[in-house]
Scaffold this active site. Sequence first.
Site, mmCIF file in Angstrom:
data_model
loop_
_atom_site.group_PDB
_atom_site.id
_atom_site.type_symbol
_atom_site.label_atom_id
_atom_site.label_comp_id
_atom_site.label_asym_id
_atom_site.label_seq_id
_atom_site.Cartn_x
_atom_site.Cartn_y
_atom_site.Cartn_z
ATOM 1 N N GLU A 239 99.510 35.569 55.703
ATOM 2 C CA GLU A 239 98.955 34.636 54.709
ATOM 3 C C GLU A 239 99.165 33.241 55.283
ATOM 4 O O GLU A 239 100.268 32.700 55.212
ATOM 5 C CB GLU A 239 99.688 34.776 53.364
ATOM 6 C CG GLU A 239 99.585 36.143 52.719
ATOM 7 C CD GLU A 239 98.284 36.318 51.930
ATOM 8 O OE1 GLU A 239 97.416 35.419 51.970
ATOM 9 O OE2 GLU A 239 98.152 37.358 51.273
ATOM 10 N N GLU B 63 94.269 21.369 58.779
ATOM 11 C CA GLU B 63 95.038 21.417 57.543
ATOM 12 C C GLU B 63 96.068 20.287 57.570
ATOM 13 O O GLU B 63 96.933 20.244 58.445
ATOM 14 C CB GLU B 63 95.759 22.769 57.437
ATOM 15 C CG GLU B 63 96.475 22.946 56.124
ATOM 16 C CD GLU B 63 97.282 24.242 56.050
ATOM 17 O OE1 GLU B 63 98.000 24.550 57.015
ATOM 18 O OE2 GLU B 63 97.183 24.942 55.029
ATOM 19 N N LYS C 179 113.504 36.646 54.216
ATOM 20 C CA LYS C 179 113.997 35.449 54.915
ATOM 21 C C LYS C 179 113.268 34.256 54.305
ATOM 22 O O LYS C 179 112.134 33.960 54.668
ATOM 23 C CB LYS C 179 113.670 35.573 56.420
ATOM 24 C CG LYS C 179 114.596 34.810 57.348
ATOM 25 C CD LYS C 179 114.680 33.320 57.118
ATOM 26 C CE LYS C 179 113.541 32.556 57.775
ATOM 27 N NZ LYS C 179 113.585 31.103 57.454
ATOM 28 N N CYS D 238 98.662 26.282 50.307
ATOM 29 C CA CYS D 238 97.783 26.927 51.292
ATOM 30 C C CYS D 238 96.348 26.912 50.815
ATOM 31 O O CYS D 238 95.425 26.707 51.585
ATOM 32 C CB CYS D 238 98.239 28.355 51.533
ATOM 33 S SG CYS D 238 98.344 29.307 50.018
HETATM 34 P P1 NAD Z 1 106.201 27.764 58.904
HETATM 35 O O1 NAD Z 1 105.288 28.706 59.580
HETATM 36 O O2 NAD Z 1 106.812 26.665 59.679
HETATM 37 O O3 NAD Z 1 107.415 28.542 58.209
HETATM 38 C C1 NAD Z 1 107.219 29.645 57.382
HETATM 39 C C2 NAD Z 1 108.408 30.587 57.515
HETATM 40 O O4 NAD Z 1 108.452 31.076 58.854
HETATM 41 C C3 NAD Z 1 109.763 29.940 57.243
HETATM 42 O O5 NAD Z 1 110.597 30.849 56.567
HETATM 43 C C4 NAD Z 1 110.299 29.701 58.648
HETATM 44 O O6 NAD Z 1 111.700 29.669 58.706
HETATM 45 C C5 NAD Z 1 109.758 30.922 59.374
HETATM 46 N N1 NAD Z 1 109.677 30.759 60.836
HETATM 47 C C6 NAD Z 1 109.588 29.614 61.566
HETATM 48 N N2 NAD Z 1 109.590 29.889 62.876
HETATM 49 C C7 NAD Z 1 109.673 31.244 62.995
HETATM 50 C C8 NAD Z 1 109.691 32.133 64.099
HETATM 51 N N3 NAD Z 1 109.655 31.688 65.356
HETATM 52 N N4 NAD Z 1 109.734 33.452 63.845
HETATM 53 C C9 NAD Z 1 109.755 33.928 62.573
HETATM 54 N N5 NAD Z 1 109.776 33.125 61.498
HETATM 55 C C10 NAD Z 1 109.728 31.789 61.698
HETATM 56 O O7 NAD Z 1 105.345 27.216 57.686
HETATM 57 P P2 NAD Z 1 105.744 26.107 56.670
HETATM 58 O O8 NAD Z 1 105.579 24.774 57.298
HETATM 59 O O9 NAD Z 1 107.054 26.433 56.055
HETATM 60 O O10 NAD Z 1 104.615 26.347 55.553
HETATM 61 C C11 NAD Z 1 103.421 25.714 55.607
HETATM 62 C C12 NAD Z 1 102.313 26.642 56.055
HETATM 63 O O11 NAD Z 1 102.292 27.834 55.261
HETATM 64 C C13 NAD Z 1 100.957 26.020 55.838
HETATM 65 O O12 NAD Z 1 100.152 26.240 56.958
HETATM 66 C C14 NAD Z 1 100.412 26.756 54.631
HETATM 67 O O13 NAD Z 1 99.009 26.754 54.542
HETATM 68 C C15 NAD Z 1 100.974 28.102 54.810
HETATM 69 N N6 NAD Z 1 100.998 28.842 53.531
HETATM 70 C C16 NAD Z 1 100.129 29.874 53.343
HETATM 71 C C17 NAD Z 1 100.098 30.550 52.145
HETATM 72 C C18 NAD Z 1 99.132 31.686 51.910
HETATM 73 O O14 NAD Z 1 99.341 32.441 50.973
HETATM 74 N N7 NAD Z 1 98.098 31.850 52.681
HETATM 75 C C19 NAD Z 1 100.986 30.202 51.128
HETATM 76 C C20 NAD Z 1 101.870 29.159 51.352
HETATM 77 C C21 NAD Z 1 101.865 28.493 52.573
#
Ligand code: NAD
Length: 482
Positions: A253, A384, A178, A287
Amino acid sequence: MPLDRLWFDPAQMFIGGRWIAAAATLPLEDPSTGLGIGTIARGGRDEIDAAVAAAEGALLGDWGRMSAAERGRILARIGQLVLARVDDLAVLEATDVGKPLKQARADALALARYMEFYAGAADKVMGETIPYLDGYTVYTLREPHGVTGHIIPWNYPMQIIGRSVGAALAMGNACVLKPAEEACLTALAFARLAEEAGLPAGALNVVPGLGEEAGAALSAHPGVRHLSFTGSVAVGQLVQEAAARNVVPVTLELGGKSPQVVFADADLDKALPFLVNAGIQNAGQTCSASSRILVERARYAEVVERMAARYAALRVGPAMADLDVGPLISARQKEIVEGFLALSSDLTVAARGRIVEDAPAGGHYVAPILLADVRPDHRLAQDEIFGPAQVVIPFEGEEEAVAIANGTGYGLVASCWSENGGRAMRMARRLRAGQVFLNNYGAGGGVELPFGGIGKSGHGREKGFEALYGFSTLKTVAAHHG
Ligand code: NAD
């Protein structure tokens, strides 16, 4: 590449080896202009059900019976097809995510490299024999979990697909991916290349859609045997709750507030490019961005001044102009970042980058900002921001450096700059993070290097050989033969 000349239809989903139009769609935006450039599928519960069923079918069919060596061959072919399309994939990612073209190209090369790495590793994950009681032969088998769910964010789609789906397929799982609603084009492009490489139907399924719809349905699905989530802490908690209800393992992650600790004996000429680049790469939407720079007082003024000079030269503009920094992903993300920056009125602005004059007015641009003399407990030093902003914090001596560096809830990445080898080795032990870099930051992002966090940064490891253990389960076989 104009979107009407793509080798897949961005408004479709890929389920059970078939390209399917969705009943509903979502708008697709170019963050560099803020303009709509098409639509993507809005998959939901029904499509996730179909994708999980297709994945279960693949495990019972050709994919489930395939040898590890043959799985590796398919991954190698995918890698070759990715390499052949590197420039197209880079343009797609730059258009979809807004990252400068050369960064997008580096991500495409990393995707190919993940395929190569996991292609070679697929048939090298072995069990062991265990000396046991007389009359027994005991051995272990590494087996796939079954259907694995992969929920990924928009900031590095290709890299995260590589490390997560690549490792899961190498171990023989069948994946339901997804991608994020803000950026899913390269996930679909990747699926098309996997299909072309001969990946059996159902081994990989891609269902774009909203997080609270498709994402929530995938994380709660009882047919999913392992979840890999990359994204925010808040959503990670929801995914872990859903995993707990089905009692399935989950890799999280999540975010970070990663420090670089600069001691007075550091080689500043070597450190400076890393200090700045690690904060502004992908407009700070990384991240493992280094958003905190801790500097020993004796060199504090010098480091701030030299970082400020670099910041003043940074140019921000559209992804395809390939400048230092691109736009943020969305108007919402820009609003969040500007909300954080509004808390900086009590801080010293050491320097800001510059948005180029011809940057499209509707693009989501934020000029990078370097903030000095920041207290470690300031919100901008704790939370963050996920935008192009770094804080510089002074410290005195090793003890204080460790206390400040470890003084947030996160623990993803940390680095130490010092020409004193003993101190650097001590710091590697004491810094609380999943990855520690000594006299560098990121080590070029190597696909071979296990990656993941502690604390609010998550748990479990992806990348490297370690990911293959996460994407498999261990079975012990005890044979009694007398
Ligand atoms: P997000 O958590 O809003 O979204 C990530 C994914 O989760 C998307 O595909 C989104 O559609 C899905 N999602 C949203 N609500 C959901 C729910 N209720 N149930 C299941 N899935 C759902 O994050 P974002 O804003 O897209 O990304 C930014 C964050 O990701 C930052 O905090 C960043 O640090 C983190 N990040 C971490 C890593 C790592 O490897 N540690 C890598 C990249 C990004």
